[in-house]
Scaffold this motif. Structure first.
Motif, PDB file in Angstrom:
ATOM      1  N   ILE A   9       0.838  -1.204   0.000  1.00 44.95           N
ATOM      2  CA  ILE A   9       0.000   0.000   0.000  1.00 44.95           C
ATOM      3  C   ILE A   9       0.869   1.249   0.000  1.00 44.95           C
ATOM      4  CG2 ILE A   9      -1.687   1.309   1.347  1.00 44.95           C
ATOM      5  CD1 ILE A   9      -2.739  -1.433   2.380  1.00 44.95           C
ATOM      6  N   LEU A  10       1.900   1.253   0.847  1.00 45.37           N
ATOM      7  CA  LEU A  10       2.755   2.432   0.944  1.00 45.37           C
ATOM      8  C   LEU A  10       3.629   2.613  -0.294  1.00 45.37           C
ATOM      9  CD1 LEU A  10       3.811   2.346   4.703  1.00 45.37           C
ATOM     10  CD2 LEU A  10       1.971   3.651   3.620  1.00 45.37           C
ATOM     11  N   VAL A  11       4.103   1.517  -0.870  1.00 49.05           N
ATOM     12  CA  VAL A  11       4.906   1.613  -2.099  1.00 49.05           C
ATOM     13  C   VAL A  11       4.045   2.140  -3.245  1.00 49.05           C
ATOM     14  CG1 VAL A  11       6.155   0.267  -3.844  1.00 49.05           C
ATOM     15  CG2 VAL A  11       6.611  -0.100  -1.399  1.00 49.05           C
ATOM     16  N   ASP A  12       2.807   1.669  -3.322  1.00 50.04           N
ATOM     17  CA  ASP A  12       1.881   2.164  -4.343  1.00 50.04           C
ATOM     18  C   ASP A  12       1.619   3.665  -4.141  1.00 50.04           C
ATOM     19  OD1 ASP A  12      -0.029   1.704  -6.553  1.00 50.04           O
ATOM     20  OD2 ASP A  12      -1.532   2.183  -5.033  1.00 50.04           O
ATOM     21  N   LEU A  13       1.477   4.072  -2.886  1.00 49.61           N
ATOM     22  CA  LEU A  13       1.269   5.485  -2.569  1.00 49.61           C
ATOM     23  C   LEU A  13       2.478   6.320  -3.004  1.00 49.61           C
ATOM     24  CD1 LEU A  13      -0.683   7.482  -1.102  1.00 49.61           C
ATOM     25  CD2 LEU A  13       0.685   7.062   0.963  1.00 49.61           C
ATOM     26  N   ALA A  14       3.686   5.801  -2.761  1.00 46.59           N
ATOM     27  CA  ALA A  14       4.909   6.512  -3.153  1.00 46.59           C
ATOM     28  C   ALA A  14       5.017   6.614  -4.678  1.00 46.59           C
ATOM     29  CB  ALA A  14       6.132   5.802  -2.584  1.00 46.59           C
ATOM     30  N   GLN A  15       4.570   5.573  -5.349  1.00 41.46           N
ATOM     31  CA  GLN A  15       4.609   5.583  -6.819  1.00 41.46           C
ATOM     32  C   GLN A  15       3.690   6.671  -7.380  1.00 41.46           C
ATOM     33  OE1 GLN A  15       3.401   1.877  -8.619  1.00 41.46           O
ATOM     34  NE2 GLN A  15       4.880   2.126 -10.282  1.00 41.46           N
ATOM     35  N   ASN A  17       2.879   9.393  -5.729  1.00 49.96           N
ATOM     36  CA  ASN A  17       3.301  10.691  -5.186  1.00 49.96           C
ATOM     37  C   ASN A  17       4.825  10.770  -5.226  1.00 49.96           C
ATOM     38  OD1 ASN A  17       0.664  11.900  -3.792  1.00 49.96           O
ATOM     39  ND2 ASN A  17       0.698   9.705  -3.436  1.00 49.96           N
ATOM     40  N   PRO A  18       5.392  11.245  -6.328  1.00 51.08           N
ATOM     41  CA  PRO A  18       6.854  11.230  -6.510  1.00 51.08           C
ATOM     42  C   PRO A  18       7.640  11.965  -5.434  1.00 51.08           C
ATOM     43  CG  PRO A  18       5.726  11.771  -8.565  1.00 51.08           C
ATOM     44  CD  PRO A  18       4.690  11.774  -7.498  1.00 51.08           C
ATOM     45  N   ASN A  19       7.010  12.901  -4.724  1.00 53.68           N
ATOM     46  CA  ASN A  19       7.738  13.641  -3.685  1.00 53.68           C
ATOM     47  C   ASN A  19       7.721  12.937  -2.322  1.00 53.68           C
ATOM     48  OD1 ASN A  19       8.464  15.761  -5.393  1.00 53.68           O
ATOM     49  ND2 ASN A  19       6.500  16.791  -5.094  1.00 53.68           N
ATOM     50  N   LEU A  20       6.988  11.843  -2.241  1.00 50.86           N
ATOM     51  CA  LEU A  20       6.905  11.113  -0.975  1.00 50.86           C
ATOM     52  C   LEU A  20       8.077  10.145  -0.861  1.00 50.86           C
ATOM     53  CD1 LEU A  20       5.246  10.425   1.589  1.00 50.86           C
ATOM     54  CD2 LEU A  20       4.076   8.682   0.236  1.00 50.86           C
ATOM     55  N   GLU A  21       8.849  10.289   0.210  1.00 50.67           N
ATOM     56  CA  GLU A  21       9.975   9.391   0.464  1.00 50.67           C
ATOM     57  C   GLU A  21       9.589   8.419   1.571  1.00 50.67           C
ATOM     58  OE1 GLU A  21      13.418  11.696   1.362  1.00 50.67           O
ATOM     59  OE2 GLU A  21      13.456  12.674  -0.606  1.00 50.67           O
ATOM     60  N   ARG A 183       2.291  14.122   4.918  1.00 50.27           N
ATOM     61  CA  ARG A 183       2.803  12.814   4.487  1.00 50.27           C
ATOM     62  C   ARG A 183       2.264  11.702   5.388  1.00 50.27           C
ATOM     63  NH1 ARG A 183       7.111  15.196   7.248  1.00 50.27           N
ATOM     64  NH2 ARG A 183       7.837  13.953   9.026  1.00 50.27           N
ATOM     65  N   THR A 184       2.195  12.005   6.706  1.00 48.12           N
ATOM     66  CA  THR A 184       1.716  11.000   7.654  1.00 48.12           C
ATOM     67  C   THR A 184       0.224  10.775   7.485  1.00 48.12           C
ATOM     68  OG1 THR A 184       3.429  11.695   9.213  1.00 48.12           O
ATOM     69  CG2 THR A 184       1.622  10.381  10.098  1.00 48.12           C
ATOM     70  N   ARG A 185      -0.528  11.854   7.389  1.00 53.18           N
ATOM     71  CA  ARG A 185      -1.980  11.734   7.230  1.00 53.18           C
ATOM     72  C   ARG A 185      -2.325  10.986   5.941  1.00 53.18           C
ATOM     73  NH1 ARG A 185      -3.237  16.667   7.792  1.00 53.18           N
ATOM     74  NH2 ARG A 185      -3.669  17.284   5.651  1.00 53.18           N
ATOM     75  N   THR A 186      -1.605  11.288   4.863  1.00 53.58           N
ATOM     76  CA  THR A 186      -1.861  10.636   3.578  1.00 53.58           C
ATOM     77  C   THR A 186      -1.596   9.130   3.676  1.00 53.58           C
ATOM     78  OG1 THR A 186      -1.239  12.656   2.407  1.00 53.58           O
ATOM     79  CG2 THR A 186      -1.231  10.620   1.129  1.00 53.58           C
ATOM     80  N   ALA A 187      -0.491   8.766   4.316  1.00 55.35           N
ATOM     81  CA  ALA A 187      -0.150   7.345   4.469  1.00 55.35           C
ATOM     82  C   ALA A 187      -1.158   6.626   5.364  1.00 55.35           C
ATOM     83  CB  ALA A 187       1.259   7.204   5.033  1.00 55.35           C
ATOM     84  N   LEU A 188      -1.542   7.267   6.474  1.00 55.81           N
ATOM     85  CA  LEU A 188      -2.503   6.653   7.394  1.00 55.81           C
ATOM     86  C   LEU A 188      -3.861   6.452   6.732  1.00 55.81           C
ATOM     87  CD1 LEU A 188      -1.657   8.620  10.661  1.00 55.81           C
ATOM     88  CD2 LEU A 188      -1.213   6.198  10.227  1.00 55.81           C
ATOM     89  N   ASP A 189      -4.301   7.438   5.964  1.00 59.58           N
ATOM     90  CA  ASP A 189      -5.591   7.313   5.275  1.00 59.58           C
ATOM     91  C   ASP A 189      -5.558   6.185   4.247  1.00 59.58           C
ATOM     92  OD1 ASP A 189      -6.628   9.366   6.771  1.00 59.58           O
ATOM     93  OD2 ASP A 189      -6.446  10.891   5.204  1.00 59.58           O
ATOM     94  N   ALA A 190      -4.438   6.054   3.539  1.00 62.88           N
ATOM     95  CA  ALA A 190      -4.314   4.979   2.548  1.00 62.88           C
ATOM     96  C   ALA A 190      -4.376   3.619   3.231  1.00 62.88           C
ATOM     97  CB  ALA A 190      -3.008   5.132   1.769  1.00 62.88           C
ATOM     98  N   LEU A 191      -3.683   3.475   4.348  1.00 61.76           N
ATOM     99  CA  LEU A 191      -3.699   2.202   5.071  1.00 61.76           C
ATOM    100  C   LEU A 191      -5.086   1.897   5.630  1.00 61.76           C
ATOM    101  CD1 LEU A 191      -0.295   2.453   6.966  1.00 61.76           C
ATOM    102  CD2 LEU A 191      -0.847   0.875   5.111  1.00 61.76           C
TER     103      LEU A 191
END
Length: 199
Positions: A9-15, A17-21, A183-191
């Motif tokens: 899920i997080l790798v897909d999110l990073a893909q 969002n190019p600015n997300l590390e 970045r944290t909120r975006t990742a948490l919502d995706a999960l």
């Protein structure tokens, strides 16, 4: 759980969002979220400890557990029909920090039951437990997402289905703050949105 469910899920999110590390740490130890500088952690833990009162917890998903065994093991040792039957079987158990994790069920009568099955093999990795069960070493209590494909292919058999295993809840924990970083909120919502569909 981390590599099979959280990371995709997080790798897909990073893909997307190019600015997300991303820096992901797969570890079973109980980390100090603030001291070690984590944006957040995901773990199976219903309650925060007294030392973690500076954290926020959000329920992410519920993990369904299942007792399973290989057809060869069941042919040789018989298939348990009741929870009491587990005492006569060889079991492969999750073992960490000197503790065997109990197998937890809700009985047909609705009562909560926690068992410490007779352990033949003690392993600290669910994938290794599934592999050992696959080879006929005994019964295992595992997350259904991990054994789904093995059950579908016939390599493992889901048993005691009418004695529901109590689910394990997963939570995200992060430091209390007035404003959660984007970045944290975006990742948490995706999960929170996607994890339940993987379980």
């Amino acid at each position: 759980f981390g590599s099979r469910c959280v990371a995709p899920i997080l790798v897909d999110l990073a893909q997307k969002n190019p600015n997300l590390e991303l820096e992901i740490d797969f570890d079973d130890r109980r980390v100090d979220v603030i001291k070690e500088g984590f944006d957040f952690v995901v773990r199976a833990a219903p309650l925060l400890s007294e030392a973690e009162r500076n954290l926020v917890a959000r329920r992410m998903a519920e993990q369904r557990m299942a007792v399973c065994a290989s057809p060869t093991y069941l042919a040789a040792r018989g298939t348990p029909r009741e929870l009491d039957d587990l005492a006569a079987h060889q079991c492969i158990v999750y073992y960490r920090s000197g503790q065997i994790w109990e197998w937890r069920f809700t009985s047909r009568h609705g009562t909560q039951v926690a068992l410490q099955p007779p352990a033949r093999l003690l392993l600290d990795n669910y994938e290794a437990i599934a592999d050992a069960a696959d080879k006929g070493c005994g019964l295992a209590w595992l997350p259904y997402w991990l054994i789904r494909d093995r059950v579908a292919s016939g390599r493992l058999v889901h048993i005691l289905e009418d004695q529901a295993s109590r689910p394990v809840e997963y939570y995200a924990l992060w430091p209390k703050a007035k404003h959660l970083p984007l970045r944290t909120r975006t990742a948490l919502d995706a999960l929170a949105h996607q994890l339940p569909h993987m379980m």
